[in-house]
Write a protein that holds these residues in place. Structure first.
Motif, PDB file in Angstrom:
ATOM      1  N   SER A   1     -55.406 -17.932   3.113  1.00 55.65           N
ATOM      2  CA  SER A   1     -55.033 -16.743   3.451  1.00 55.65           C
ATOM      3  C   SER A   1     -53.705 -16.486   2.278  1.00 55.65           C
ATOM      4  N   LEU A   2     -52.753 -17.349   2.521  1.00 56.84           N
ATOM      5  CA  LEU A   2     -51.540 -17.312   1.791  1.00 56.84           C
ATOM      6  C   LEU A   2     -51.914 -17.211   0.410  1.00 56.84           C
ATOM      7  N   LEU A   3     -52.705 -18.231  -0.290  1.00 62.00           N
ATOM      8  CA  LEU A   3     -53.167 -18.270  -1.620  1.00 62.00           C
ATOM      9  C   LEU A   3     -53.931 -17.013  -2.206  1.00 62.00           C
ATOM     10  N   GLY A   4     -54.768 -16.738  -1.445  1.00 61.00           N
ATOM     11  CA  GLY A   4     -55.616 -15.615  -1.675  1.00 61.00           C
ATOM     12  C   GLY A   4     -54.886 -14.270  -1.912  1.00 61.00           C
ATOM     13  N   GLU A   5     -54.015 -14.023  -1.106  1.00 59.03           N
ATOM     14  CA  GLU A   5     -53.039 -12.861  -1.154  1.00 59.03           C
ATOM     15  C   GLU A   5     -51.891 -12.726  -2.328  1.00 59.03           C
ATOM     16  N   LEU A   6     -51.592 -14.094  -2.624  1.00 59.58           N
ATOM     17  CA  LEU A   6     -50.452 -14.238  -3.828  1.00 59.58           C
ATOM     18  C   LEU A   6     -51.097 -14.129  -4.923  1.00 59.58           C
ATOM     19  N   GLU A   7     -52.415 -14.613  -5.163  1.00 58.09           N
ATOM     20  CA  GLU A   7     -53.264 -14.528  -6.219  1.00 58.09           C
ATOM     21  C   GLU A   7     -53.734 -12.857  -6.625  1.00 58.09           C
ATOM     22  N   ALA A   8     -53.978 -12.243  -5.394  1.00 58.21           N
ATOM     23  CA  ALA A   8     -54.468 -10.926  -5.779  1.00 58.21           C
ATOM     24  C   ALA A   8     -53.165 -10.098  -6.183  1.00 58.21           C
ATOM     25  N   SER A   9     -52.216 -10.345  -5.626  1.00 63.33           N
ATOM     26  CA  SER A   9     -50.930  -9.647  -5.903  1.00 63.33           C
ATOM     27  C   SER A   9     -50.503  -9.988  -7.590  1.00 63.33           C
ATOM     28  N   ARG A  10     -50.659 -11.281  -7.980  1.00 66.09           N
ATOM     29  CA  ARG A  10     -50.566 -11.545  -9.275  1.00 66.09           C
ATOM     30  C   ARG A  10     -51.633 -11.207 -10.293  1.00 66.09           C
ATOM     31  N   ASP A  11     -52.934 -11.143 -10.078  1.00 67.52           N
ATOM     32  CA  ASP A  11     -53.988 -10.911 -11.011  1.00 67.52           C
ATOM     33  C   ASP A  11     -54.629  -9.592 -10.962  1.00 67.52           C
ATOM     34  N   VAL A  12     -54.462  -9.146  -9.932  1.00 70.03           N
ATOM     35  CA  VAL A  12     -55.225  -7.606  -9.589  1.00 70.03           C
ATOM     36  C   VAL A  12     -54.243  -6.494  -9.299  1.00 70.03           C
ATOM     37  N   ARG A  13     -53.377  -6.666  -8.448  1.00 69.03           N
ATOM     38  CA  ARG A  13     -52.358  -5.575  -8.416  1.00 69.03           C
ATOM     39  C   ARG A  13     -51.223  -5.448  -9.442  1.00 69.03           C
ATOM     40  N   LEU A  14     -51.052  -6.597  -9.998  1.00 66.32           N
ATOM     41  CA  LEU A  14     -50.156  -6.531 -11.416  1.00 66.32           C
ATOM     42  C   LEU A  14     -51.023  -6.678 -12.411  1.00 66.32           C
ATOM     43  N   GLY A  15     -51.806  -7.885 -12.517  1.00 63.48           N
ATOM     44  CA  GLY A  15     -52.351  -8.196 -13.830  1.00 63.48           C
ATOM     45  C   GLY A  15     -53.266  -7.419 -14.656  1.00 63.48           C
ATOM     46  N   ARG A  16     -54.078  -6.634 -13.618  1.00 63.12           N
ATOM     47  CA  ARG A  16     -55.116  -5.672 -14.295  1.00 63.12           C
ATOM     48  C   ARG A  16     -54.271  -4.305 -14.810  1.00 63.12           C
ATOM     49  N   PRO A  17     -53.365  -3.770 -14.185  1.00 58.86           N
ATOM     50  CA  PRO A  17     -52.906  -2.546 -14.695  1.00 58.86           C
ATOM     51  C   PRO A  17     -51.901  -2.809 -15.758  1.00 58.86           C
ATOM     52  N   LEU A  18     -51.335  -3.977 -15.859  1.00 60.09           N
ATOM     53  CA  LEU A  18     -50.498  -4.510 -16.755  1.00 60.09           C
ATOM     54  C   LEU A  18     -50.874  -4.576 -18.421  1.00 60.09           C
ATOM     55  N   GLY A  19     -52.409  -5.341 -18.168  1.00 58.68           N
ATOM     56  CA  GLY A  19     -52.936  -5.510 -19.381  1.00 58.68           C
ATOM     57  C   GLY A  19     -52.293  -6.485 -20.195  1.00 58.68           C
TER      58      GLY A  19
END
Length: 364
Positions: free
Chosen positions: A226-244
């Motif tokens: 749960s800890l890892l999954g949320e951190l990774e989602a923030s890194r890759d999906v919430r920030l990474g995808r819009p950032l490009g």
């Protein structure tokens, strides 16, 4: 791929430590039980209680608004909507147990929506104006794309004026139905976590041969994931995808909740939620009891730094993704989250003899 490498390093490092003797195995079980108990009673249940309270407030506000569509009542509804999303952002990292029943997690928040299913389904529901489809037992079986927060965000995006016109009454009825649905889901999760015969009890009897967990450590694995999954989602999906990959490839509309301007607040709430799981959930205490004070300090500092960096951005993340002067700051947050995921997925896992690898209950 990055997470797989982290998990492989963790597993290899734990294996290299050699087989655990009876005393060491008993210590590991005690640690797992302590983490599970603290996580359930000091983190999970209180935060789901908060979500249920926010759901009750949202349901009440929606009903009041649809009875009298004034600006004051709309403001109260919008505030209740935001309160619910913040409560959800602080506990959505727990992706096991009752939140999985009946697809509750996806029904609360269907995201990321890579094919605009929310927009398409919402248009269909509004065009049909079928009041019978809003009956609760029927609505719970409709597309999950229109059952939760992202759909409600779209309905509220037009403000009070967006409910004017001939379709205003039905749009308000749909708003009220979604709000009620979110409240019902939250109450259901709380009820299913009850300590007497709910999921809290299943966690408490882990390793005894009763319930879904055959080994004590399996609960700790779920929590670590749960800890890892949320951190990774923030890194890759919430920030990474819009950032490009570059400024000219930034896609701000991929940001979470960009219409309501909640992206930054949601990210902070997510980070604070995972930090609380680490602290209140007993991981920090377990590390310090194991003599790993320096590692515990680094993890705590990592969470705090990420929150500070996000708050320092000011304004909405939607605007930040398209701003050249903020790109470096966004990349720095991602880099910090990457380090934090490594500290938790590798260093903490090794220090506590917990492998965050996939277990038999993942379905992956």
């Amino acid at each position: 791929m990055q997470r797989i490498l982290i998990l492989m390093v963790s597993i290899l490092a734990i294996s290299a430590a050699g087989p655990a003797g009876p005393a060491r195995a008993a210590d590991a079980d005690d640690t797992s039980r302590a983490i599970a108990k603290a996580s359930v009673y000091d983190h999970i249940i209180p935060r789901y209680d908060r979500l249920a309270a926010a759901g009750a407030g949202l349901e009440t506000a929606a009903t009041a608004y649809c009875q009298d569509r004034t600006q004051q009542n709309f403001t109260a509804l919008d505030t209740a909507f935001r309160d619910y999303w913040m409560a959800w952002a602080g506990i959505r990292h727990v992706q096991f147990g009752p939140v999985q029943f009946l697809d509750r997690g996806f029904r609360i928040q269907f995201w990321p929506d890579t094919r605009n299913k929310i927009g398409k389904q919402l248009c269909r529901v509004l065009a049909a104006e079928d009041s019978a489809a809003l009956e609760q037992t029927i609505f719970t079986r409709t597309s999950i794309a229109v059952q939760g927060l992202p759909a409600l965000e779209r309905l509220l995006a037009g403000g009070n004026a967006g409910y004017d016109g001939p379709k205003g009454a039905f749009k308000c009825a749909l708003t009220e139905t979604i709000a009620s649905n979110l409240a019902i889901i939250a109450r259901g999760i709380v009820d299913n976590w009850n300590p007497t015969d709910g999921y809290a009890h299943a966690v408490a009897v882990a390793g005894t041969g009763e319930g879904p967990y055959s080994e004590t450590y399996e609960v700790t694995v779920e929590l670590l994931q749960s800890l890892l999954g949320e951190l990774e989602a923030s890194r890759d999906v919430r920030l990474g995808r819009p950032l490009g990959s570059a400024l000219d490839k930034a896609r701000p509309k991929l940001a979470e909740a960009w219409r309501s301007g909640l992206s930054s607040d949601i990210l902070v709430a997510s980070l604070k939620g995972t930090e609380d799981l680490y602290l209140s959930g007993g991981f920090d205490r377990a590390l310090r009891d194991a003599g790993e004070n320096a590692l515990a300090d680094r993890i705590t500092a990592g969470f705090q730094h990420a929150v500070t960096q996000t708050r320092a951005l000011e304004g909405s993340l939607y605007e930040a993704f398209a701003a050249p002067e903020k790109r470096e700051a966004l990349q720095a947050i991602r880099a910090g989250l990457n380090v934090l995921a490594g500290l938790i997925g590798t260093d903490l896992a090794v220090a506590l003899d917990i492998s965050p690898g996939f277990n038999s209950r993942d379905g992956d």
